[in-house]
Design an enzyme around this catalytic site. Structure first.
Site, PDB file in Angstrom:
ATOM      1  N   ARG A  18      -6.691  -2.930  -3.182  1.00  0.00           N
ATOM      2  CA  ARG A  18      -6.049  -3.309  -4.825  1.00  0.00           C
ATOM      3  C   ARG A  18      -7.289  -2.578  -5.655  1.00  0.00           C
ATOM      4  NH1 ARG A  18      -3.833  -9.050  -5.349  1.00  0.00           N
ATOM      5  NH2 ARG A  18      -5.511  -9.454  -3.980  1.00  0.00           N
ATOM      6  N   ASN A  36       0.218  -7.169  -4.515  1.00  0.00           N
ATOM      7  CA  ASN A  36       0.434  -7.184  -3.170  1.00  0.00           C
ATOM      8  C   ASN A  36       1.757  -8.041  -3.191  1.00  0.00           C
ATOM      9  OD1 ASN A  36      -1.843  -6.289  -2.005  1.00  0.00           O
ATOM     10  ND2 ASN A  36      -2.768  -8.354  -1.768  1.00  0.00           N
TER      11      ASN A  36
END
EC number: 6.2.-.-
Length: 845
Positions: A18, A36
């Site tokens: 990320r 996520n």
């Protein structure tokens, strides 16, 4: 405004994915968010101008190119965002942000535990860093994963680190997308994280200050230098450690552990130390230094560190207050401060060759199993060591490795003098992986830490495979889940003959089913009626009301090789050469030297080694001399061999055994099952040469000893100098008969031919016979591809010799790489066979 939803699947959680997305999206001028969820990572982006797709495409190109080191992108799906609410949400975004994880159905994977990265190693070595000598230092590029995880999405609350709230400094790192510890779930420091301490076998704590050192790990290093045996809690379990150059310590470790012959793994500070004992190629160095950091089997140097040069005390190099002890000096042993004895020194002297390994480290072996430090504890412990430590699993022989402090005190208190413990819970036991380079590529012999549970993509044609659970075999067990056209293999779990291992197997099975949220539509088992995994599968199938699919052992080996090589479902059959100890045949007999013509769906047994009795059943697996007698009895009768070679050492050794009982067992078919096992043939040859031991203490012991002996002389035995085999046609196919080799082998012994040349001639003869038969079968059945599998093909000499002969005949050779050729890869093959049958609507048991 262009707006897209981008779904990324693969190993993309807990690896810094990320923040990489965040950094690249901002660099490409994109706005949006990333999060996520149970399927992986979901990215929503909007470009800088209406209809402008270049920014998004450039972003994705860079995402592939700059993917974090532990991440693996399996697929990327791009979809335009058309719903008004989604567009409105993105229109309000003035930047690119990282959102909290979403709890959705699980379709993503868990990353394997990874060795400490260079940046973290530098921090623990830096006296000015706040993590100096902190043994739990990690970041998104390294550290524990599977060993501490309890659920998906992989967030701190679902790991054993949930017990350690982060301090303000660690929390700031954790929340900063520009920091390499952004959402590093095990993130910690000496202020807020787990701690490490020493205690003796009675459970009494040992104070490093009293011992005159700075911390528990420094004290542990001194205890090792003093010849003590330590139990060390690591990432995925406990190790038992001692100085690998101290003969007394190594011998005592073997005695306590009841591991009397199996080679012990070593850990060395760096590649320079390893090069003092082993040949290390560039490929080897890369494997040792990779994030998986496996145990790598390396060839020992001819000198093996057996020579030392004398030097003077003035040449000694000994940092951190240690004095260098020089055993060769007549002036006496300088010793160490604080009453510690150093034998031999922690650092060798400048210019001196390596200190010799204790003989009991790997007796009779031409290879050593070596690994580099893969956790901060190991790096700190080995910092001052210029020689290896034994680093073997923390258990009694064949038991599962300890992972819990209390269990370790109970089970390892009798094995170790000192215990180095910590309070970060190990939720999942993960043994060290083992790799060997054969035929030019790294091949897994044990798939565990660093590799499991990374999923393997199933070959083309399996896209619609339903959720399945394959329960593996009895030895070197793994199980395999099929989900979303991927195979998820468990880490190595061990031999289910041991009750503790069997309980650990069932616990891990329950964890994986919950972790990956798989509800199997069918269960898959080996045909052997008494394998514990098969019993568990049958009970579970009956309880859950799901079909049970039985897969023949060697068919599973063949299918495992096909799946490992991406062989498409509809690509047609190959010829498999499957060699192992034994497996339950589809005809109810014991197989182990098989030529199968088949694919995922079905197979035909077209040839095999001649079946020979195993007098005493399982006793024949433990006592190789029984197999030697059985082979001689099968190859013309014991009486004839005894008369012809009277007085020959192997004949004399056999003559002292209770052969009358064995003859009766074979004649009456009582506890003497026929088996085409290649493993038992290796045992018989090893017994003739008196290598490997009278009674074996671990699987493959005699065969490994025979390979080590042959390795010394392979360059002295030409391709045409191997021992002969016979061939014959029977209704069940072609028979490869080893009977002719015995006359040549015993004659060579009587002539005094060196044992290593005899061992090499056996390897060459077997490889020639296998290759020639495979070539003829392939031509007869119009097959162009041959697959090699089974535990016997862990033998590098045999594997490379057979593969070379097949390739010289124009055949394509498939070898296993991602999963073991031994029974550790069996579950993948079972799962592939079962999936193929379900997809083809074949009936199940």
């Amino acid at each position: 405004m262009t707006a897209e939803s981008i779904r990324v699947r693969g190993l993309v959680q807990g690896v810094g994915f990320r923040p990489t997305v965040w950094r690249l999206a901002r660099a490409c001028g994109l706005r949006g968010d990333v999060r996520n969820d149970g399927e992986g990572v979901l990215i929503r982006v909007r470009g800088s101008a209406a209809g402008d797709d270049a920014g998004v495409s450039g972003f994705l190109k860079r995402l592939y190119e700059e993917c974090p080191p532990l991440a693996r992108i399996d697929s990327v799906e791009r979809r335009p965002i058309a719903d008004p609410q989604g567009l409105a949400d993105l229109a309000q975004q003035q930047d690119f942000v990282i959102l909290e994880s979403a709890a959705t159905a699980v379709h993503t994977g868990i990353v394997a535990d990874a060795a400490t990265c260079a940046a973290c190693v530098a921090e623990i070595r830096d006296p000015a860093d706040r993590r100096h000598r902190y043994p739990f230092t990690n970041c998104t590029h390294c550290g524990p994963r599977l060993s501490i995880v309890a659920g998906i999405p992989y967030d701190r609350a679902r790991t054993s680190m949930s017990a350690f709230p982060m301090c303000p400094d660690c929390a700031a790192e954790y929340k900063d997308p520009a920091d390499r510890r952004f959402h590093a779930q095990p993130n910690a420091c000496p202020v807020c994280g787990p701690g490490v301490w020493l205690q003796d076998a009675a459970g009494q704590p040992l104070d490093p200050v009293v011992l005159g050192v700075e911390d528990a790990i420094a004290a542990a290093s001194r205890f090792l230098a003093d010849g003590r045996i330590l139990a060390i809690k690591g990432i995925g379990g406990f190790h038992l450690a001692c100085d690998a150059t101290n003969p007394d310590a190594v011998a005592e470790l073997r005695r306590r552990k009841r591991r009397y012959a199996k080679p012990l793994a070593l850990m060395a500070r760096d590649l320079e130390v390893i090069r003092g004992y082993c040949r290390v190629t560039g490929q080897d160095a890369a494997l040792l230094s990779a994030p998986a950091a496996p145990i790598l089997l390396l060839d020992r140097l001819d000198s093996g560190g057996t020579d030392r040069v004398e030097t003077s005390a003035d040449d000694a190099v000994a940092p951190d207050g240690f004095r260098c002890a020089l055993p060769d000096l007549e002036s006496g042993h300088p010793g160490l401060e604080d009453g510690f004895r150093c034998a031999p020194p922690i650092l060798r002297c400048r210019g001196a060759p390596p200190w010799p390994l204790a003989p009991d480290v790997a007796p009779g072996q031409t290879t050593l199993g070596v690994m580099l430090p893969y956790s901060p504890i190991h790096h700190l412990l080995l910092a001052d060591w210029d020689r290896p430590l034994v680093m073997t699993s923390g258990n009694l022989s064949e038991e599962p490795q300890c992972i819990d402090n209390a269990d370790a005190l109970g089970r390892l208190g009798q094995l170790a003098d000192i215990l180095l413990l910590h309070d970060r819970a190990i939720l999942n036991r993960v043994d060290d992986s083992v790799v060997r380079v054969m035929a030019g590529e790294a091949r897994l012999l044990r798939r565990a830490r660093g590799y499991a549970p990374a999923p393997l993509a199933l070959p083309p044609g399996f896209e619609a495979a339903p959720p399945l659970l394959a329960l593996g075999g009895e030895l070197k067990n793994t199980f395999c889940l099929i989900r979303d056209a991927q195979a998820i293999l468990s880490q190595h779990l061990g031999d289910l003959e041991d009750a503790k291992t069997a309980r650990e197997y069932e616990r891990t099975l329950a964890l994986y089913l919950d972790l990956f949220q798989v509800v199997p539509e069918a269960l898959v088992v080996d045909l052997h009626p008494d394998y514990r995994s098969s019993l568990i599968g049958r009970d579970r199938a009956a309880r859950d009301g799901v079909p049970l699919i039985g897969v023949q052992h060697h068919h599973a080996h063949l299918a495992s090789t096909l799946a490992d090589n991406g062989w498409p479902l509809d690509a047609g059959p190959v010829l498999g050469i499957l060699l192992d100890g034994l497996g339950y045949g589809s005809d109810g007999t014991l197989w182990g030297g098989e030529f199968l013509l088949g694919d995922y769906l079905d197979f035909q047994r077209v040839a095999h080694l001649k079946p020979v009795a195993m007098p005493g059943g399982t006793r024949a697996i433990l006592e190789p001399w029984r197999n030697l007698y059985a082979h001689l009895e099968s190859a013309g009768g014991w009486a004839a061999w005894r008369a012809r070679f009277a007085g020959l050492e192997p004949i004399e050794r056999l003559d002292a055994k209770p052969l009358g009982i064995l003859k009766t067992l074979i004649a009456r078919g009582l506890n003497a099952p026929l088996s085409s096992s290649a493993g038992r043939l290796f045992d018989a040859v090893a017994a003739a040469l008196d290598v490997g031991g009278e009674v074996l203490t671990y699987e493959g012991q005699a065969a490994i000893a025979l390979e080590s002996l042959a390795a010394v002389a392979m360059d002295r035995v030409g391709d045409g100098d191997g021992y002969p085999f016979a061939r014959s046609i029977v209704p069940t196919g072609e028979i490869l008969d080893p009977a002719p080799l015995w006359d040549a082998l015993l004659a060579d012994i009587s002539r005094g031919r060196p044992p290593e040349e005899i061992a090499a001639a056996f390897h060459v003869g077997l490889a020639t016979a296998l290759g020639t038969l495979a070539r003829d079968l392939a031509r007869r059945h119009e097959i162009s591809t041959v697959a090699l599998s089974g535990g016997v093909f862990q033998n590098r000499l045999l594997l490379e010799s057979v593969a070379r002969r097949l390739e010289a005949d124009g055949l394509r050779v498939l070898l296993q790489r991602q999963v073991p050729a031994n029974d550790g890869g069996l579950s993948l093959g079972q799962a592939a066979v079962a999936a193929a049958r379900v997809l083809s609507n074949d009936s199940v048991d």
